[in-house]
Design a protein around this motif. Structure first.
Motif, PDB file in Angstrom:
ATOM      1  N   GLU A 171       0.806  -1.224   0.000  1.00  0.00           N
ATOM      2  CA  GLU A 171       0.000   0.000   0.000  1.00  0.00           C
ATOM      3  C   GLU A 171       0.836   1.270   0.000  1.00  0.00           C
ATOM      4  O   GLU A 171       0.360   2.342  -0.392  1.00  0.00           O
ATOM      5  CB  GLU A 171      -0.962  -0.006   1.188  1.00  0.00           C
ATOM      6  N   ASP A 172       2.104   1.192   0.441  1.00  0.00           N
ATOM      7  CA  ASP A 172       2.953   2.387   0.445  1.00  0.00           C
ATOM      8  C   ASP A 172       3.912   2.434  -0.739  1.00  0.00           C
ATOM      9  O   ASP A 172       4.734   3.345  -0.843  1.00  0.00           O
ATOM     10  CB  ASP A 172       3.758   2.470   1.742  1.00  0.00           C
TER      11      ASP A 172
ATOM     12  N   ILE B  22       4.213   3.578  -3.631  1.00  0.00           N
ATOM     13  CA  ILE B  22       3.796   4.590  -4.586  1.00  0.00           C
ATOM     14  C   ILE B  22       5.036   5.391  -4.972  1.00  0.00           C
ATOM     15  O   ILE B  22       5.773   5.857  -4.091  1.00  0.00           O
ATOM     16  CB  ILE B  22       2.743   5.528  -3.960  1.00  0.00           C
TER      17      ILE B  22
ATOM     18  N   LYS C  16       5.687   8.590  -3.111  1.00  0.00           N
ATOM     19  CA  LYS C  16       5.970   8.381  -1.693  1.00  0.00           C
ATOM     20  C   LYS C  16       7.367   7.805  -1.495  1.00  0.00           C
ATOM     21  O   LYS C  16       8.065   8.155  -0.545  1.00  0.00           O
ATOM     22  CB  LYS C  16       4.928   7.444  -1.089  1.00  0.00           C
TER      23      LYS C  16
END
Length: 292
Positions: free
Chosen positions: A238-239, A241, A244
């Protein structure tokens, strides 16, 4: 009037094929025996100015590694503790954690090694090699349990006699939890390496491809259900990206300005909330177990 730079030697602009290549001789780093090196580091430490913290840290780390090679566990850890008191930025802390990993590995302290690797994964969440090392450490714990009962509940006192810390340790060393953590680490490793290999070439890419193959083989041995794979992949990706990942704090930033979540708070609690431990953990069986 000459134009600036117009008098450069023409040889600078010769084609590469016209230049004479010079074979470089091999370089062999100078090696000292641990005892001799420790004496040299100790002597050097006396001459370092109090404000020369960089050299002081290098010397203290060298002494800790010498003590490790000499089997002096307590002294090596005392030096590591001294370094931790002087750590002021993320570079210092990362170097300290890597030092602790090497000390714990040398003396076979798998549990503390795993704790340091979890801190590294929290500090550098997009570094696949720390996740891979953590996964391998979990496998080592699982293998140790088959021969020594390291993860067995019988290793601990009854629940009523345990302190809160002992209960926490018992829970963390539960075989099903170690298995789940191993699956998590190798899934995260695979995701990160697949992202990185798009920008790699040569021997770096070869290392990545080899590790990806090993990771796939390990996950086949761990043998999680497809639903477990999907649930874990969703949590640990989920992180991932691009924006990010680029904005992650840089090495050398002041520790005071860095807010670090623990491994448990950042990933483990979310993983436990998926319920995969209840649906798959208690029933898992690796291919190695089946073959034996």
């Amino acid at each position: 009037m000459e134009i600036f730079g117009s008098t450069f030697d023409d040889s600078v602009f010769l084609e590469a094929r016209d230049r004479v290549s010079v074979a470089l001789s091999s370089y062999n780093a100078k090696l000292c025996k641990p005892e001799k090196a420790l004496d040299a580091y100790s002597s050097c430490l006396e001459w370092i100015a109090d404000n020369n913290l960089t050299i002081r840290r290098d010397v203290l780390e060298g002494m800790a590694r010498c003590c490790t090679r000499l089997g002096q566990r307590d002294r090596a850890l005392d030096l590591a503790d001294l370094l931790s008191k002087e750590a002021s930025n993320t570079c210092h802390l990362i170097s300290l954690l890597l030092l602790k990993v090497s000390i714990y590995q040398h003396f076979g302290d798998v549990r503390l090694k795993m704790s340091s690797l979890q801190q590294l994964c929290s500090m550098l969440p997009f570094n696949p090699w720390h996740w891979y090392s953590l996964g391998q450490t979990c496998l080592q714990l699982l293998e140790s349990d088959r021969t020594t009962g390291l993860c067995s509940p019988q290793r601990f006192e009854s629940v009523e006699e345990q302190s809160e810390e002992q209960q926490e340790e018992a829970a963390e060393l539960d075989e099903d939890r170690i298995w789940l953590k191993a699956c998590t680490c190798f899934i995260r490793t695979r995701l990160l390496l697949r992202i990185l290999r798009q920008q790699q070439s040569s021997f770096v890419l070869q290392r990545t491809e080899s590790t990806l193959q090993t990771t796939d083989e390990v996950l086949q041995r761990l043998n999680p259900k497809e639903t477990t794979l999907q649930a874990l992949t969703e949590v640990v990706s989920e992180d991932l990206i691009p924006e990010k990942m680029r904005e992650d704090y840089q090495d050398g930033e002041s520790l005071a300005s860095v807010c670090l979540q623990s491994f448990k708070g950042r990933w483990w609690n979310k993983i436990l909330l998926t319920g995969v431990l209840e649906t798959d953990g208690c029933q898992h069986q690796t291919q190695t177990d089946t073959e034996s």
